[in-house]
Design a protein around this motif. Structure first.
Motif, PDB file in Angstrom:
ATOM      1  N   VAL A  88       0.814  -1.203   0.000  1.00 57.19           N
ATOM      2  CA  VAL A  88       0.000   0.000   0.000  1.00 57.19           C
ATOM      3  C   VAL A  88       0.848   1.253   0.000  1.00 57.19           C
ATOM      4  CG1 VAL A  88      -1.821   1.234   1.171  1.00 57.19           C
ATOM      5  CG2 VAL A  88      -1.849  -1.231   1.102  1.00 57.19           C
ATOM      6  N   THR A 143       4.799   4.087   3.848  1.00 57.50           N
ATOM      7  CA  THR A 143       4.509   4.606   5.175  1.00 57.50           C
ATOM      8  C   THR A 143       4.079   3.471   6.091  1.00 57.50           C
ATOM      9  OG1 THR A 143       3.595   6.457   3.986  1.00 57.50           O
ATOM     10  CG2 THR A 143       3.272   6.411   6.356  1.00 57.50           C
ATOM     11  N   PRO A 144       4.679   3.363   7.264  1.00 54.33           N
ATOM     12  CA  PRO A 144       4.259   2.294   8.157  1.00 54.33           C
ATOM     13  C   PRO A 144       2.833   2.534   8.611  1.00 54.33           C
ATOM     14  CG  PRO A 144       5.802   3.763   9.242  1.00 54.33           C
ATOM     15  CD  PRO A 144       5.707   4.208   7.819  1.00 54.33           C
ATOM     16  N   PRO A 145       1.972   1.582   8.414  1.00 55.90           N
ATOM     17  CA  PRO A 145       0.598   1.784   8.819  1.00 55.90           C
ATOM     18  C   PRO A 145       0.417   1.534  10.301  1.00 55.90           C
ATOM     19  CG  PRO A 145       0.843  -0.380   7.874  1.00 55.90           C
ATOM     20  CD  PRO A 145       2.202   0.261   7.838  1.00 55.90           C
ATOM     21  N   GLY A 146      -0.592   2.089  10.856  1.00 54.66           N
ATOM     22  CA  GLY A 146      -0.920   1.831  12.248  1.00 54.66           C
ATOM     23  C   GLY A 146      -1.703   0.552  12.352  1.00 54.66           C
ATOM     24  N   TYR A 153       1.053   2.561  15.786  1.00 58.71           N
ATOM     25  CA  TYR A 153       2.462   2.717  15.433  1.00 58.71           C
ATOM     26  C   TYR A 153       3.395   2.301  16.560  1.00 58.71           C
ATOM     27  CZ  TYR A 153       0.556   5.455  11.616  1.00 58.71           C
ATOM     28  OH  TYR A 153      -0.158   5.842  10.531  1.00 58.71           O
ATOM     29  N   GLY A 201       6.610  10.542  10.507  1.00 58.29           N
ATOM     30  CA  GLY A 201       6.547   9.317   9.720  1.00 58.29           C
ATOM     31  C   GLY A 201       5.399   8.416  10.116  1.00 58.29           C
ATOM     32  N   PHE A 202       4.444   8.926  10.880  1.00 56.42           N
ATOM     33  CA  PHE A 202       3.258   8.134  11.206  1.00 56.42           C
ATOM     34  C   PHE A 202       2.113   8.636  10.340  1.00 56.42           C
ATOM     35  CE2 PHE A 202       5.089   8.464  15.698  1.00 56.42           C
ATOM     36  CZ  PHE A 202       5.998   7.464  15.442  1.00 56.42           C
ATOM     37  N   SER A 203       2.155   8.276   9.083  1.00 56.28           N
ATOM     38  CA  SER A 203       1.126   8.751   8.175  1.00 56.28           C
ATOM     39  C   SER A 203       1.063  10.285   8.264  1.00 56.28           C
ATOM     40  CB  SER A 203      -0.220   8.103   8.507  1.00 56.28           C
ATOM     41  OG  SER A 203      -1.183   8.476   7.558  1.00 56.28           O
ATOM     42  N   PHE A 231      -3.973   9.144  12.512  1.00 56.00           N
ATOM     43  CA  PHE A 231      -4.214   8.619  11.166  1.00 56.00           C
ATOM     44  C   PHE A 231      -3.774   7.165  11.122  1.00 56.00           C
ATOM     45  CE2 PHE A 231      -5.036  12.419   8.544  1.00 56.00           C
ATOM     46  CZ  PHE A 231      -4.763  13.405   9.465  1.00 56.00           C
ATOM     47  N   ILE A 232      -4.641   6.317  10.648  1.00 52.22           N
ATOM     48  CA  ILE A 232      -4.300   4.906  10.515  1.00 52.22           C
ATOM     49  C   ILE A 232      -4.569   4.482   9.080  1.00 52.22           C
ATOM     50  CG2 ILE A 232      -4.869   2.564  11.258  1.00 52.22           C
ATOM     51  CD1 ILE A 232      -5.934   4.982  13.685  1.00 52.22           C
ATOM     52  N   GLU A 233      -3.567   3.875   8.459  1.00 60.07           N
ATOM     53  CA  GLU A 233      -3.734   3.354   7.103  1.00 60.07           C
ATOM     54  C   GLU A 233      -3.842   1.842   7.200  1.00 60.07           C
ATOM     55  OE1 GLU A 233      -0.543   4.814   4.647  1.00 60.07           O
ATOM     56  OE2 GLU A 233      -0.518   6.706   5.742  1.00 60.07           O
ATOM     57  N   GLN A 234      -4.893   1.307   6.655  1.00 63.59           N
ATOM     58  CA  GLN A 234      -5.128  -0.129   6.814  1.00 63.59           C
ATOM     59  C   GLN A 234      -5.507  -0.774   5.500  1.00 63.59           C
ATOM     60  OE1 GLN A 234      -8.357  -0.523   9.525  1.00 63.59           O
ATOM     61  NE2 GLN A 234      -7.035  -0.967  11.257  1.00 63.59           N
ATOM     62  N   PHE A 278      -8.185  -0.722   0.865  1.00 63.98           N
ATOM     63  CA  PHE A 278      -7.381   0.134   1.725  1.00 63.98           C
ATOM     64  C   PHE A 278      -8.314   1.145   2.334  1.00 63.98           C
ATOM     65  CE2 PHE A 278      -5.225   4.154   2.251  1.00 63.98           C
ATOM     66  CZ  PHE A 278      -4.117   3.787   2.986  1.00 63.98           C
ATOM     67  N   VAL A 294      -6.051   0.149  18.192  1.00 60.32           N
ATOM     68  CA  VAL A 294      -5.569   0.551  16.867  1.00 60.32           C
ATOM     69  C   VAL A 294      -5.429   2.071  16.802  1.00 60.32           C
ATOM     70  CG1 VAL A 294      -6.207   0.620  14.428  1.00 60.32           C
ATOM     71  CG2 VAL A 294      -6.502  -1.485  15.747  1.00 60.32           C
TER      72      VAL A 294
END
Ligand code: SF4
Ligand code: SF4
Lengths: 392, 358
Positions: A21, A24-27, A73, B60-62, B79-82, B168, B313
């Motif tokens: 994806v 960027t490291p996702p949470g 994270y 660097g956390f989204s 922000f969480i990218e999944q 996503f 999460v």
């Protein structure tokens, strides 16, 4: 966690492995326990019951089995204590003040003047250090007296402030009366010379009555926080600190009094060490995951050092009846053990607050055990179980 | 006014704190399902409350460059990218398209868009080597050069239909102090600096706080923190000053999607329940409320949330319990340990005591 695992895990989460994806490291990654060095940012939405892989060769020395948990994270949920080592030192000096006040009172009642005098003075010194370090650790030291504007039973720090104030007055007075022999024999001051010892006994005994509260409230102070490994051990911690305080007071007695007078101090050293070591054992072994911070890294080293020093002190107490040097060395070891205990407990708690594992895993277990409809995991879990069954 | 639930259990905190004729308890309902991550709340909070800046960080956390709540961040957008398995789980929203955006036709469109590079050169916004990349992309896709204009502002896949979305999703949540019914920070504060307002919220008095730091360790959500250069503890006040003037807190006022809703807590709880049912009805089965239950470990939060995944999460504790629930038991154990100390001293000295008498 190996790249292999990561890929596998990603599939378990229902996302095609070939879909990257982004960089960027996702949470929301589940991170395996005990693998912090290699903590990788995981996409996975696994089921938290990772199975042993690769022929089941696992390190049996790992106390707590691997599990997985989700986090943002990998960031801590809690704020780590902002207290510095000043507070760890205070735990020691406060305990020493309490322990030496008790020994001094015992010495007073049993007629051991050197032991009494030296421990009253030790107590005074420890009190001064306690106050200094407590105030130094405040963000606004000039406002320390704001502690005295309320008395709040729900705040162990408020209770402790009042306990310390009361104890400080009494123990300070007892120590000051030790100056009586310096007064002239006649005149008004001569009267003081006669009256002071009685007053010293009275305030010394009163201080001894308050001393246990001073020694144990600090355990409540630590336990009454969200810091996982401090709160969890709230039943043992008062006993550990009580034992540590007795051992340090007894250690000071062995160090500062002749062997004949120090006999009760040596007995007390054995009692204090036994209480401390028993409580420490339960702290380190009895709480599963939340015991872990006390056995690893620096806190682990400190607590192991504390145990070793305390055992040396015990040996000194057993053998110290004939040799002042052995007795003094044993006493010094007990004091060192008490310091290491306090630093170990302090740092263990801080470590538990910094790692989200210790916050999330026990709470997640609680929620899952309750299995209430409100908190039920969403439908993803069925998929995850299917896929892990295939993999396993 | 102290009741048996003063330390734990359902409670109306303002009357319990001694207010007579307290106004209804107010709070926030933060519906993360409509949060767009614009951070207007963060900005509004900083502006209104004159919260100092905390540095320009790229974490660097989204898109989360705030890094969570703290002394200088009283609202913080996470922000969480999944990856979110299409077909395995419900679509985030039934009406929005799903499917890959990074394959097939979407690649072609992107590559063709890059062909607007001459325009970028003219504007000075081009990237070095992008010509080569674009050319490679063009040859790979076999597409003919064609100017498509500026990239659209629509979400990926909207133009291409449901099948062109990736599996996503974004989760965004504006975090804030929970204004707990049983607030550990307040319970443990030794100066009385933290107090319960008549609105049932929890506020620090900056002229009282002496920076002892106890509240920081006590908060089960990791909210309140000590400001480094100032030494005192700071957190969200739920805009106590604005409440007093009958105004809405700055963050809720500024939120363009009404993700942050301010109001009387009872009403917010009902509204949240309706929203939850609406989402479940639309197939968003993962929607759940967090902190709304007066029976939970902190007696319910004054600021609660609608989440689309497990709390952890989002960096929230899954089952927080106010530490002072166990305080009576802690004091009992301390009392027992104190008694043990006295007994130990008595045992150690008893023979000397009688030996002296002899
Ligand atoms: S305990 Fe934490 S979340 Fe609750 S009111 Fe205090 S600072 Fe806010
Ligand atoms: S840091 Fe300030 S607000 Fe927090 S507990 Fe101490 S005095 Fe109270």
């Amino acid at each position: 966690m190996s790249a292999d695992d990561a890929g596998e895990h990603r599939r378990a989460g229902g996302a095609p492995a070939e879909h990257q994806v982004g960089a960027t490291p996702p949470g929301g990654g589940r991170v395996p326990h005990g693998d912090q060095a290699a903590r990788s940012w995981e996409f996975g939405r696994g089921d938290g019951r990772r199975k042993p892989r690769g022929g089941g060769k696992r390190d049996e020395s790992v106390m707590v089995p691997d599990a997985e948990f989700q986090s943002y994270y990998g960031r801590a949920v809690l704020k780590a204590p902002v207290w510095t080592h000043d507070i760890a030192i205070y735990l020691f000096t406060g305990g020493l003040a309490a322990g030496s006040a008790l020994v001094a009172a015992g010495a007073d009642l049993t007629g051991a003047p050197t032991l009494r005098r030296n421990l009253r003075l030790t107590c005074l010194g420890a009190l001064g250090a306690s106050t200094f370090f407590l105030i130094k650790d405040l963000g606004r030291p000039e406002r320390f007296h704001h502690m005295l504007r309320v008395a709040k039973p729900t705040s162990p720090m408020s209770v402790g402030t009042w306990v310390l104030s009361a104890f400080g007055g009494l123990a300070g007075a007892a120590a000051v009366t030790e100056a009586a022999p310096l007064l002239p024999r006649t005149g008004l001051l001569g009267l003081g010379r006669k009256v002071l010892p009685a007053a010293g006994s009275a305030s010394g005994l009163a201080a001894a009555a308050v001393a246990p509260a001073l020694a144990t409230y600090t355990a409540v102070l630590f336990a009454d926080t969200a810091v996982p490994s401090w709160h969890e051990v709230y039943r043992e911690l008062p006993f550990m600190f009580a034992g540590s305080a007795l051992a340090s007071g007894a250690g000071a007695g062995m160090l500062l009094a002749p062997v004949t007078e120090a006999a009760p101090a040596r007995r007390l050293a054995l009692i204090g060490a036994a209480v401390e070591l028993t409580a420490a054992h339960r702290l380190e072994e009895g709480h599963g995951l939340l015991s872990e911070p006390y056995t690893q890294g620096r806190p682990g080293k400190l607590l192991r050092a504390a145990r070793a020093l305390t055992l040396v002190g015990v040996a000194g107490a057993v053998a110290g009846g004939r040799s002042r040097i052995v007795s003094a060395l044993g006493g010094a070891a007990l004091l060192g053990g008490s310091i290491a205990t306090r630093f170990g407990v302090f740092e263990g708690g801080v470590a538990s607050a910094k790692d989200p594992k210790y916050t999330v895993v026990p709470q997640r277990e609680r929620v899952d055990a309750r299995g209430s409809a409100k908190e039920k995991r969403h439908s993803g879990i069925a998929v995850d179980e299917d896929s892990s069954a295939r993999e396993g | 006014m102290v009741s048996e639930n003063s330390l734990f259990g359902p409670l109306d905190p303002a009357p319990d704190a001694g207010y007579e004729d307290a106004p209804p308890r107010v709070g926030f309902f933060t519906d993360t399902s409509v949060c767009i991550g614009c951070k207007a709340c963060e900005v509004a909070c900083k502006e209104w409350n004159a919260v100092p800046d905390d540095g320009l960080n790229l974490l660097g956390f989204s898109y989360d460059n705030t890094g969570g709540l703290g002394a200088d961040s009283w609202r913080a957008v996470h922000f969480i990218e999944q990856p979110y398995g299409v077909g395995n789980k419900s679509a985030p929203f039934a009406s929005t398209p799903t499917g890959p955006s990074g394959t097939g036709p979407a690649f072609d469109v992107t590559a063709a868009g890059v062909r607007a590079l001459p325009e970028q050169d003219r504007l000075g916004t081009g990237v070095e080597t992008s010509h080569e990349v674009a050319e490679a992309a063009r040859q790979a896709s076999g597409a003919q050069p064609q100017f498509l204009g500026m990239p659209g502002a629509e979400p990926p896949g909207r133009g291409g239909g449901a099948e062109s979305r990736t599996d996503f999703r974004w989760l965004m949540m504006s975090n804030v102090c929970k204004h707990c019914t049983h607030a550990a920070c307040l319970d443990v504060c030794p100066t009385g600096s933290l107090f319960r307002t008549e609105f049932g919220t929890v506020v620090v008095q900056e002229d009282i706080c002496n920076g002892c730091g106890y509240c920081v360790s006590a908060c089960p959500y990791g909210v309140i923190d000590k400001r480094e250069d100032d030494g005192r503890a700071w957190k969200c006040t739920l805009c106590y000053d604005r409440l007093g003037a009958g105004m809405t807190p700055a963050c809720a006022k500024s939120c363009p999607t009404e993700s942050i809703q301010f109001g009387e807590l009872d009403e917010l709880r009902e509204r949240a329940q309706r929203r939850l049912e609406q989402l479940h009805g639309a197939g968003v089965s993962e929607a759940r409320l967090y902190g709304n239950d007066p029976e939970d470990g902190v007696g319910g939060d004054g600021a609660f949330f609608l989440l689309l995944d497990d709390p952890e999460v989002y960096g929230l504790p899954p089952d927080p319990v106010v530490t002072t629930r166990d305080l009576p038991d802690m004091w009992r154990h301390a009392g027992a340990a104190s008694a043990a100390m006295l007994a130990g001293v008595a045992v150690a000295f008893v023979s000397s005591f009688f030996g002296r008498r002899r």
